[in-house]
Design a protein around this motif. Structure first.
Motif, PDB file in Angstrom:
ATOM      1  N   SER A 357       0.662  -1.218   0.248  1.00  0.00           N
ATOM      2  CA  SER A 357       0.233  -0.317   0.048  1.00  0.00           C
ATOM      3  C   SER A 357       0.740   1.174  -0.134  1.00  0.00           C
ATOM      4  N   ALA A 358       2.144   1.254  -0.436  1.00  0.00           N
ATOM      5  CA  ALA A 358       3.052   2.470  -0.234  1.00  0.00           C
ATOM      6  C   ALA A 358       2.898   3.306  -1.406  1.00  0.00           C
ATOM      7  N   VAL A 359       2.803   4.721  -1.102  1.00  0.00           N
ATOM      8  CA  VAL A 359       2.745   5.707  -2.060  1.00  0.00           C
ATOM      9  C   VAL A 359       3.876   6.633  -1.681  1.00  0.00           C
ATOM     10  N   ARG A 360       4.724   7.259  -2.810  1.00  0.00           N
ATOM     11  CA  ARG A 360       5.626   8.080  -2.550  1.00  0.00           C
ATOM     12  C   ARG A 360       5.234   9.595  -2.959  1.00  0.00           C
ATOM     13  N   MET A 361       5.134  10.728  -2.286  1.00  0.00           N
ATOM     14  CA  MET A 361       4.606  11.826  -2.532  1.00  0.00           C
ATOM     15  C   MET A 361       6.232  12.871  -2.210  1.00  0.00           C
ATOM     16  N   SER A 362       6.602  13.731  -3.598  1.00  0.00           N
ATOM     17  CA  SER A 362       7.574  14.369  -3.414  1.00  0.00           C
ATOM     18  C   SER A 362       7.645  15.501  -4.264  1.00  0.00           C
ATOM     19  N   PHE A 363       8.179  16.553  -3.635  1.00  0.00           N
ATOM     20  CA  PHE A 363       8.084  17.920  -4.285  1.00  0.00           C
ATOM     21  C   PHE A 363       9.417  18.429  -4.534  1.00  0.00           C
ATOM     22  N   GLY A 364       9.630  19.471  -5.146  1.00  0.00           N
ATOM     23  CA  GLY A 364      11.170  20.083  -5.566  1.00  0.00           C
ATOM     24  C   GLY A 364      11.274  21.216  -4.523  1.00  0.00           C
ATOM     25  N   PRO A 365      12.488  21.557  -4.352  1.00  0.00           N
ATOM     26  CA  PRO A 365      12.754  22.685  -3.657  1.00  0.00           C
ATOM     27  C   PRO A 365      12.545  23.864  -4.313  1.00  0.00           C
ATOM     28  N   ALA A 366      11.941  24.252  -5.357  1.00  0.00           N
ATOM     29  CA  ALA A 366      11.412  25.388  -5.693  1.00  0.00           C
ATOM     30  C   ALA A 366       9.758  25.470  -5.455  1.00  0.00           C
ATOM     31  N   ALA A 367       9.423  24.643  -4.528  1.00  0.00           N
ATOM     32  CA  ALA A 367       7.816  24.574  -4.351  1.00  0.00           C
ATOM     33  C   ALA A 367       7.427  26.013  -3.558  1.00  0.00           C
ATOM     34  N   GLU A 368       6.279  26.414  -3.697  1.00  0.00           N
ATOM     35  CA  GLU A 368       5.715  27.648  -3.205  1.00  0.00           C
ATOM     36  C   GLU A 368       4.772  27.399  -2.238  1.00  0.00           C
TER      37      GLU A 368
END
Length: 667
Positions: A357-368
């Protein structure tokens, strides 16, 4: 608006990087190997970007070469190290027996090790370095094996979990070993201070597209004095380290990203990124009670969350998020299409139900900030939608059940028959593996279960379901069961098998053929199987059963618009599941059109009405990707309605932004 939370797979291109690439194509387009002014300008650009990279990575006197990305960098580094090891063996040094890589390493590393080990004929043992439940390397194991290692490969940070490796601890474990050390720096770029020259790292590959540069550009760091063998031979570019005309637009774009890193304004600082991650984590825990994080946040990148919701498959969660236009993944993008549990989480020793049931959520360092706030709001709506549709592990709302619903797993079909008027229900051929899912649906519905039936002699599924919902069982014996104005009757067959007829409209036939059912069914009776590995859903005893139609015609958006102009009476059918319809979108069309919501799991309820429509009336199915709509269109064609179509590519490829689903549009 799309909320992209899969930055560990790739990132959008930074505006400044896009401008720099276009400028390089239009103005600094020279070949850097040319000696005229245009070529010299191109060479100066390369030197400038290389200098930026050297400063940011702390490369010191190490070499940095531009190449296509991390995979090429890994191949080059592994070839260089193994070629040097072969030379050592030829000189009589047989100390190196092992090629070691982290058990959670990107697949590019072990595959490169196996490939070059075989191609160079070294015959060394390729072995994984164990990791703990925290995802970090077993340093004691590594220290014990390091003296026999020829090459050790580890990641600076893991792409699936975000776990940051203890590079100082690894370096200490390698003390006294003559091995080479490769560190995959892909996920660390722009997020961690690497200080490459301060450590004994021999090779470190990087990919630009993981940090707002285009795909097709990357870097490889090579420590001063480390052996090097070119992977690409030819014109001698990059100081004869990597032949091939340099990717000038890619290098220029990467330079713009590196400049943004240096200016300290374009990217969020570490504390801000941690705050963003904590906001997302809090929204996830609120939306999905019982959620667990699969890696300790204290030792992970501030831009990555890997989590599981016990009782929910990752496929369901991915579909849920995608319907809400939240783009996440189940792990590495390179392995996503294989639909297998994460080998990274398995290597960490996590339970199977957690890895499934694993999910990965990732964002970049330019996120606002506004981006994170919107993401959190949609996450909360996703949790509400699960509970509204009886899909959450707990806290579900009551559900009104009516009609026929199919439950499918690995080709096994279970059928739930419910009647809202009499508040009674029957289950036929429940797959044992879906007993809990069916039980959850029954509990939300709250109707007495007057029969749990099997068409074959096996009773495992029925017994599992009975054990799951004893409080709802009100089973009635006999050969017929009333469901409001309908009656379900048992039809005995040979060898202990049977079928169940719902007023001759539908026959739950199990594994029986139309011939076995004989006169008990009509030519138009829908035959619902217990096994459906081809996902045909249903058939009839009539001549339509013999049809061997190929894929139904698929309409691209332009063809659909043209069809609707010619046939305003056409019907569009949304075959997504209710939770997707609740969160998702519908096509933006030029003309008004009837749209009917009929999830593919409930298609049997609508088939008679569709088949009774005029033969010339077009019926167009749509879903998210085009797969389910193609199944539905093929079904209708096989049953005799020739003008059934599928929307090619589904809503994912719709050219305009789709409109938010409006219940008033549906009939």
């Amino acid at each position: 608006m799309e909320i992209y939370l899969d930055a560990n797979a790739t990132t959008p291109v930074l505006d400044a990087a896009r401008s720099a690439a276009l400028s390089a194509m239009a103005e600094d387009f020279g070949n850097p190997s040319s000696i005229h002014s245009t070529g010299l300008k191109a060479r100066a650009l390369i030197d400038r970007v290389r200098g930026q990279a050297s400063r940011l990575l702390g490369a010191g006197n190490g070499r940095l070469l531009f190449l296509s990305g991390a995979t090429e960098g890994i191949q080059t580094a592994v070839l260089s190290a193994l070629h040097a090891l072969r030379a050592r063996r030829a000189a009589g040094d047989t100390t190196a027996e092992l090629l070691l890589y982290g058990a959670t390493e990107h697949k590019a590393v072990p595959e490169a090790l196996k490939h070059w080990n075989d191609l160079l004929g070294l015959g060394l043992q390729v072995q994984a370095i164990p990791v703990g439940t925290d995802g970090r390397h077993d340093l004691a194991w590594l220290k014990a094996h390091a003296p026999r290692a020829g090459l050790v490969c580890t990641m600076a940070a893991n792409n699936e979990t975000g776990v940051i490796s203890d590079l100082d601890g690894i370096e200490a474990a390698l003390a006294g070993s003559a091995c080479f050390w490769l560190v995959d720096g892909v996920q660390a770029l722009g997020k961690l201070p690497l200080r490459l020259a301060e450590r004994r790292i021999d090779y470190a590959p990087f990919s630009g597209h993981k940090l707002y540069a285009p795909k097709g550009i990357g870097l490889l760091y090579v420590r001063e004095g480390a052996p090097f063998t070119p992977l690409m031979a030819g014109g001698g570019q990059e100081g004869a380290l990597r032949s091939g005309t340099e990717n000038m637009s890619g290098i220029a774009a990467l330079g713009a990203v590196l400049e943004a890193l240096e200016d300290g304004k374009s990217f969020r600082d570490h504390a801000t990124l941690v705050r963003f991650r904590d906001q997302l984590a809090a929204a996830l825990q609120q939306a999905f009670p019982g959620l667990v994080f699969n890696a300790p946040l204290a030792h992970s990148l501030p831009t990555t969350l890997n989590f599981s919701v016990p009782g929910l498959a990752s496929r369901l969660l991915l579909d849920l998020f995608d319907a809400a236009e939240l783009r996440v993944s189940g792990g590495s993008a390179c392995s996503a299409a294989k639909a297998q549990p994460s080998f990274v989480l398995q290597a960490m020793g996590l339970p199977d139900e957690q890895t499934a049931s694993a999910v990965r959520m990732s964002f970049g360092p330019a996120a606002e900030e506004a981006f994170i706030v919107e993401a959190c709001e949609r996450i909360r709506v996703c949790g509400e939608t699960l509970r509204e549709n009886c899909l959450a592990p707990a806290g579900n709302q009551a559900l009104v059940g009516d009609g026929i619903t199919r439950f499918l797993l690995d080709g096994e079909c279970g059928w739930l028959l419910a009647d809202a008027t009499s508040r009674r229900c029957i289950v036929i051929d429940p797959p044992a593996a879906l007993a809990e899912r069916l039980a959850q649906q029954l509990r939300c519905q709250g109707y007495p279960v007057v029969a749990v039936l099997q068409t074959g002699p096996q009773a495992e599924g029925a017994e599992a379901l009975r054990a799951a919902v004893p409080e709802l069982l009100a089973e009635e014996t006999g050969e017929a069961w009333a469901l409001g104005t309908q009656t379900l009757r048992r039809l005995a067959l040979s060898e202990g098998r049977c079928a169940y007829l719902l007023d001759q409209r539908v026959a739950f036939a199990g594994r029986a053929t139309a011939a076995e059912l004989g006169n008990a069914v009509l030519p138009a009776t829908l035959l619902a199987p217990a096994i459906d590995t081809d996902n045909r859903i249903a058939s009839t005893p009539s001549s339509a059963l013999a049809r061997t139609a190929g894929p139904a015609p698929s309409l691209d958006p332009a063809a659909l618009q043209a069809l609707l102009r010619e046939h305003p009476e056409a019907l569009l059918i949304d075959v997504r599941e209710p939770f997707e319809q609740r969160l998702g979108q519908t096509p933006t069309l030029e003309t008004a059109v009837r749209i009917e919501a009929m999830p593919i799991s409930r298609l049997l309820n609508a088939l008679p009405a569709w088949l009774a429509m005029p033969a010339e009336q077009p019926i167009v199915f749509f879903c998210r990707s085009g797969n389910r709509s193609q199944v539905a269109a093929q079904l209708l064609q096989r049953l005799g309605h020739e003008r059934a179509y599928s929307l090619a590519g589904g809503l994912a490829l719709w050219p305009q932004r789709a409109a938010v689903a409006d219940p008033a549009l549906y009939v």
